[in-house]
Design an enzyme around this catalytic site. Structure first.
Site, PDB file in Angstrom:
ATOM      1  N   ARG A   1     -37.291  82.398  80.368  1.00  0.00           N
ATOM      2  CA  ARG A   1     -38.283  82.466  79.300  1.00  0.00           C
ATOM      3  C   ARG A   1     -38.611  83.924  78.978  1.00  0.00           C
ATOM      4  O   ARG A   1     -38.813  84.730  79.889  1.00  0.00           O
ATOM      5  CB  ARG A   1     -39.610  81.802  79.718  1.00  0.00           C
ATOM      6  CG  ARG A   1     -39.629  80.317  79.982  1.00  0.00           C
ATOM      7  CD  ARG A   1     -39.475  79.407  78.781  1.00  0.00           C
ATOM      8  NE  ARG A   1     -39.793  79.903  77.463  1.00  0.00           N
ATOM      9  CZ  ARG A   1     -40.987  79.864  76.868  1.00  0.00           C
ATOM     10  NH1 ARG A   1     -42.025  79.358  77.479  1.00  0.00           N
ATOM     11  NH2 ARG A   1     -41.152  80.313  75.639  1.00  0.00           N
TER      12      ARG A   1
ATOM     13  N   HIS B   1     -49.939  82.098  77.361  1.00  0.00           N
ATOM     14  CA  HIS B   1     -50.377  80.855  76.722  1.00  0.00           C
ATOM     15  C   HIS B   1     -51.800  81.031  76.186  1.00  0.00           C
ATOM     16  O   HIS B   1     -52.664  81.542  76.906  1.00  0.00           O
ATOM     17  CB  HIS B   1     -50.386  79.702  77.730  1.00  0.00           C
ATOM     18  CG  HIS B   1     -49.036  79.350  78.264  1.00  0.00           C
ATOM     19  ND1 HIS B   1     -48.255  78.358  77.729  1.00  0.00           N
ATOM     20  CD2 HIS B   1     -48.317  79.866  79.298  1.00  0.00           C
ATOM     21  CE1 HIS B   1     -47.126  78.262  78.404  1.00  0.00           C
ATOM     22  NE2 HIS B   1     -47.138  79.177  79.374  1.00  0.00           N
TER      23      HIS B   1
ATOM     24  N   TYR C   1     -46.175  82.093  88.403  1.00  0.00           N
ATOM     25  CA  TYR C   1     -47.483  81.487  88.144  1.00  0.00           C
ATOM     26  C   TYR C   1     -48.159  81.135  89.462  1.00  0.00           C
ATOM     27  O   TYR C   1     -47.493  80.766  90.436  1.00  0.00           O
ATOM     28  CB  TYR C   1     -47.331  80.184  87.357  1.00  0.00           C
ATOM     29  CG  TYR C   1     -47.029  80.354  85.892  1.00  0.00           C
ATOM     30  CD1 TYR C   1     -48.056  80.427  84.964  1.00  0.00           C
ATOM     31  CD2 TYR C   1     -45.719  80.408  85.434  1.00  0.00           C
ATOM     32  CE1 TYR C   1     -47.785  80.553  83.608  1.00  0.00           C
ATOM     33  CE2 TYR C   1     -45.441  80.535  84.084  1.00  0.00           C
ATOM     34  CZ  TYR C   1     -46.484  80.608  83.179  1.00  0.00           C
ATOM     35  OH  TYR C   1     -46.208  80.730  81.848  1.00  0.00           O
TER      36      TYR C   1
ATOM     37  N   HIS D   1     -44.504  85.795  78.107  1.00  0.00           N
ATOM     38  CA  HIS D   1     -45.445  85.212  77.148  1.00  0.00           C
ATOM     39  C   HIS D   1     -46.785  84.928  77.812  1.00  0.00           C
ATOM     40  O   HIS D   1     -46.885  84.824  79.031  1.00  0.00           O
ATOM     41  CB  HIS D   1     -44.877  83.922  76.554  1.00  0.00           C
ATOM     42  CG  HIS D   1     -44.634  82.858  77.581  1.00  0.00           C
ATOM     43  ND1 HIS D   1     -43.494  82.809  78.336  1.00  0.00           N
ATOM     44  CD2 HIS D   1     -45.403  81.832  78.008  1.00  0.00           C
ATOM     45  CE1 HIS D   1     -43.551  81.795  79.175  1.00  0.00           C
ATOM     46  NE2 HIS D   1     -44.716  81.181  79.007  1.00  0.00           N
TER      47      HIS D   1
ATOM     48  N   TYR E   1     -39.387  84.696  83.352  1.00  0.00           N
ATOM     49  CA  TYR E   1     -39.095  83.921  84.564  1.00  0.00           C
ATOM     50  C   TYR E   1     -38.059  82.845  84.248  1.00  0.00           C
ATOM     51  O   TYR E   1     -37.917  82.418  83.099  1.00  0.00           O
ATOM     52  CB  TYR E   1     -40.371  83.311  85.145  1.00  0.00           C
ATOM     53  CG  TYR E   1     -41.128  82.393  84.210  1.00  0.00           C
ATOM     54  CD1 TYR E   1     -40.759  81.056  84.060  1.00  0.00           C
ATOM     55  CD2 TYR E   1     -42.224  82.858  83.482  1.00  0.00           C
ATOM     56  CE1 TYR E   1     -41.455  80.222  83.211  1.00  0.00           C
ATOM     57  CE2 TYR E   1     -42.916  82.028  82.624  1.00  0.00           C
ATOM     58  CZ  TYR E   1     -42.526  80.705  82.488  1.00  0.00           C
ATOM     59  OH  TYR E   1     -43.208  79.882  81.637  1.00  0.00           O
TER      60      TYR E   1
END
Lengths: 192, 270
Positions: free
Chosen positions: B178, B183, B129, B181, B168
């Site tokens: 995870r 959000h 991110y 995905h 990640y």
């Protein structure tokens, strides 16, 4: 109120906002429903804490409210504020010590005699789905005493929904996710 | 320091086997009960950060009142149409598999949610991110921020062009990863419909291992978060395509016969 029919479709499940919303959801003047220093403005602030009483450093709050005359705004421009249009919507990420601040106005009653309140949504890492609650103003004791939601809540938990008025006119509203003084969170009839 | 989040250092030493056993037990207990759960559990111990962050008291059922029966208004003033393309926000092409994610936002009554804000954010093609607290040692992409916005169209439709995110690691337990995905943040026509969720990609091997995906204990319910690969959205020499429809809760406004008529008409349109 007519009974709403059952839902035809099953709602999509929610998920946690996670810790990395910080560059996506906050935006310039997001927590300023009107400019700080404006003669009508008040500060709405508080701290979000977890079950150990520790502040949560990665929570995000949203408020949605009528103006001081009880008018529900349908103006656009919440994401790109011009400094003049009251849109009624605000968003605030907490700081490193779990504290949030909005600049807003005292909401007015949307109907005569009704207790005014601000609708609040809470998101956080570790919180698997958003939570709703209400922030009532402390002053209008008669309207508060007659409010259907406040009357439905256990007497000892009722105060968790009522903000405190500070000496300078600010509203203080702390959100406690669990433990002593756990905030009353809401569900609505057609949630799933 | 007390401001450190409730990330119990001991919890991070739990093995995936321990976590998977807990998840499996919850799944078995759920299968044995007769009620159906469609939303995540607020109290889901395998997601360690939820331990101190879930209300312990039942939610109070509220009859929504005026302000809650309206949603904030968003429009062209708030969002430029180009904000739905996450691949053109910088000076060059982002690295990774270009994808288009399209779908519709409906409410629980089947009515399209028109003219409402959708916000989206995600990791890049390496699982990183653009956030200062993300210290996962994967490369940042100077041409990819991973943030998009759109206003839904007349039929509740939306479409984003982006890059497929990667899995990640996170610190819930030892070797926790995870599933990839995106959000999604959504508004309906009432404030009571406000939600944030995550869209996943089909066939991800991490689904059964992930305590966040598994907070939704009903297998059918959690499959609603998985997009469908859709070759009709895929475009020639440009991008692969995914379809994902989102259903919000129903509106709580006073129901009139005409509302029922509208809902019916919308259904026939499609």
């Amino acid at each position: 109120m007519a009974q709403a029919p059952d839902l035809k479709l099953v709602p999509t499940p929610g998920q946690t906002v996670g810790p990395f919303f910080g560059y996506a959801l906050p935006y310039e003047k997001d927590s300023e429903l009107l400019a700080p220093g404006h003669p009508r403005s008040i500060r709405l602030h508080g701290t979000v804490t977890d079950g150990a009483g520790n502040p949560i450093p990665d929570a995000l709050l949203e408020i949605w409210q009528p103006d001081e005359h009880g008018v529900v705004s349908q103006e656009t421009g919440s994401l790109r504020r011009d400094g003049y249009t009251f849109t009624g919507f605000g968003r605030a990420a907490v700081d490193n010590v779990g504290h949030f601040t909005f600049t807003t106005v005292n909401p007015g009653p949307t109907e005569e005699g009704q207790a005014p309140f601000i609708a609040l949504t809470l998101f956080a890492r570790g919180l698997t789905n958003r939570l709703f609650t209400r922030i009532y103003l402390p002053e209008d004791t008669e309207a508060l005493a007659a409010d259907p939601l406040l009357n439905a809540v256990d007497a000892e938990r009722r105060d968790t929904l009522i903000a405190e008025r500070e000496a300078d006119g600010a509203l203080r509203f702390d959100v406690r996710l669990q433990g002593e003084g756990e905030t009353v969170f809401l569900a609505y009839p057609r949630e799933s | 320091m007390s401001q450190q989040p409730a990330l119990d250092p001991a919890a991070t030493m739990d093995s995936q086997e321990t976590l998977s056993r807990e998840i499996q037990q919850i799944g078995e207990d759920y299968a044995a009960q007769s009620t159906t759960e469609t939303q995540p559990r607020l109290n889901f111990p395998p997601y360690r950060s939820s331990l101190l962050r879930h209300p312990t008291k039942s939610l109070q059922l509220a009859d929504p009142e005026t302000i809650e029966l309206w949603a904030p208004a968003f429009g062209e003033r708030d969002v430029h149409p180009l904000e739905a393309d996450l691949t053109i926000q910088h000076n060059g092409e982002p690295i990774g598999e270009r994808i288009v994610v399209s779908g519709r936002v409906l409410d629980g009554d089947g009515r399209p949610v028109r003219g409402q804000l959708i916000e989206l954010w995600q990791a890049n093609a390496a699982g990183r991110y653009m956030h200062k607290r993300d210290q996962h040692p994967a490369p940042l992409d100077p041409n990819f921020t991973g943030v998009g916005r759109a206003i839904t169209g007349p039929n509740g439709e939306y479409s984003f062009t982006t890059i497929k995110p990667a899995p990640y690691p996170w610190k819930n337990h030892h070797n926790a990863w995870r599933p990839a995905h995106i959000h999604f943040s959504l508004f309906g026509t009432d404030f009571t419909q406000r939600m944030i969720t995550q869209m996943y990609f089909p066939g991800d091997p991490l689904f059964s291992l992930d305590p966040i995906y598994q907070t939704i204990v009903d297998p059918k319910a959690r499959e609603r978060l998985v997009a469908t690969y859709d070759h009709s959205i895929t475009s020639h020499e440009w991008a692969t395509g995914y379809n994902w429809d989102i259903v919000l809760t129903g509106s709580n406004r006073t129901w009139m016969e005409s509302d029922l008529g509208d809902a019916h008409a919308d259904e026939e349109d499609h």
